[in-house]
Design a protein around this motif. Structure first.
Motif, PDB file in Angstrom:
ATOM      1  N   VAL A  71       0.853  -1.174   0.000  1.00 17.51           N
ATOM      2  CA  VAL A  71       0.000   0.000   0.000  1.00 17.51           C
ATOM      3  C   VAL A  71       0.893   1.230   0.000  1.00 17.51           C
ATOM      4  CG1 VAL A  71      -1.658   1.342   1.341  1.00 17.51           C
ATOM      5  CG2 VAL A  71      -1.876  -1.128   1.233  1.00 17.51           C
ATOM      6  N   GLU A  72       0.682   2.108  -0.960  1.00 12.32           N
ATOM      7  CA  GLU A  72       1.411   3.371  -0.989  1.00 12.32           C
ATOM      8  C   GLU A  72       0.796   4.292   0.054  1.00 12.32           C
ATOM      9  OE1 GLU A  72       4.171   3.842  -2.756  1.00 12.32           O
ATOM     10  OE2 GLU A  72       3.904   1.793  -3.466  1.00 12.32           O
ATOM     11  N   ARG A  95       5.789   2.988   1.619  1.00 11.29           N
ATOM     12  CA  ARG A  95       4.789   1.963   1.379  1.00 11.29           C
ATOM     13  C   ARG A  95       4.732   1.001   2.548  1.00 11.29           C
ATOM     14  NH1 ARG A  95       7.188  -2.894  -0.291  1.00 11.29           N
ATOM     15  NH2 ARG A  95       5.396  -3.854  -1.285  1.00 11.29           N
ATOM     16  N   ARG A 133      -1.958  -8.180  -0.809  1.00  8.83           N
ATOM     17  CA  ARG A 133      -3.180  -7.652  -1.431  1.00  8.83           C
ATOM     18  C   ARG A 133      -4.049  -8.821  -1.870  1.00  8.83           C
ATOM     19  NH1 ARG A 133      -0.077  -3.043  -3.870  1.00  8.83           N
ATOM     20  NH2 ARG A 133      -1.107  -1.222  -3.026  1.00  8.83           N
ATOM     21  N   THR A 162      -3.981   3.399  -3.844  1.00  9.67           N
ATOM     22  CA  THR A 162      -3.490   3.671  -5.190  1.00  9.67           C
ATOM     23  C   THR A 162      -4.240   4.877  -5.735  1.00  9.67           C
ATOM     24  OG1 THR A 162      -5.161   2.302  -6.267  1.00  9.67           O
ATOM     25  CG2 THR A 162      -3.138   1.182  -5.567  1.00  9.67           C
ATOM     26  N   ALA A 163      -3.901   5.260  -6.951  1.00  7.00           N
ATOM     27  CA  ALA A 163      -4.614   6.371  -7.583  1.00  7.00           C
ATOM     28  C   ALA A 163      -6.079   6.016  -7.811  1.00  7.00           C
ATOM     29  CB  ALA A 163      -3.943   6.739  -8.902  1.00  7.00           C
ATOM     30  N   ARG A 164      -6.372   4.714  -7.929  1.00  4.03           N
ATOM     31  CA  ARG A 164      -7.743   4.279  -8.230  1.00  4.03           C
ATOM     32  C   ARG A 164      -8.538   3.796  -7.021  1.00  4.03           C
ATOM     33  NH1 ARG A 164      -6.732  -0.281 -12.093  1.00  4.03           N
ATOM     34  NH2 ARG A 164      -4.802  -0.322 -10.966  1.00  4.03           N
ATOM     35  N   GLU A 184      -7.136   2.121   0.160  1.00  6.81           N
ATOM     36  CA  GLU A 184      -6.832   0.846   0.793  1.00  6.81           C
ATOM     37  C   GLU A 184      -6.629   0.964   2.300  1.00  6.81           C
ATOM     38  OE1 GLU A 184      -4.506  -2.000  -2.000  1.00  6.81           O
ATOM     39  OE2 GLU A 184      -3.576  -0.016  -2.178  1.00  6.81           O
TER      40      GLU A 184
END
Length: 132
Positions: A1-2, A19, A24, A42-44, A47
């Motif tokens: 996870v960033e 991170r 995942r 993430t960008a999308r 999390e």
């Protein structure tokens, strides 16, 4: 996870930079409540988030034991036809993932204990539910 900027200042994530090494699980999603603090993702997809002072949402499974890790890896391999190289890469991170998981769980349990002891819960008739 960033991790997002400032996530390392959160009591649960203090000391983690960049991170968070986690396992995942494909095709799962979480939706953070509108007033949540987004801590990672993430960008999308979100999390990792904190809601209020004491509630967290974390999509990846930090609670995986070594045996659970192997079972999840075998399941993912069977379902997705993951390459041997991809499996080896995930296995190589297992120790870091386990260490991060224990840090997070230890902090959460310690913080939860302190939270309860510092702020006694009360019943509907204002009687404490834990000793003061």
């Amino acid at each position: 996870v960033e991790l997002r900027a400032g996530a390392h200042e959160d009591p649960l994530l203090e000391g983690f930079e960049g991170r968070l090494p986690v396992v995942r699980v494909p095709s799962n999603q979480i939706e953070a409540p509108p007033t949540s603090v987004i801590l990672g993702g993430t960008a999308r997809a979100t999390e990792l988030f904190r809601f209020g002072e004491s509630a967290y949402g974390l999509l990846p499974h930090v609670e995986l034991t070594p045996l659970m890790f192997k079972v999840e890896l075998a399941r993912t391999l069977a379902e997705n036809g993951t390459s041997a190289a991809a499996v080896a890469a995930v296995e190589a991170e297992q120790e870091a993932q386990q260490a991060a998981a224990f840090r997070i769980m230890d902090r959460f349990l310690s913080w939860s204990r302190d939270f309860v002891l510092d702020r006694p819960l009360v019943s509907d008739d204002d009687e404490p539910l834990v000793p003061t």
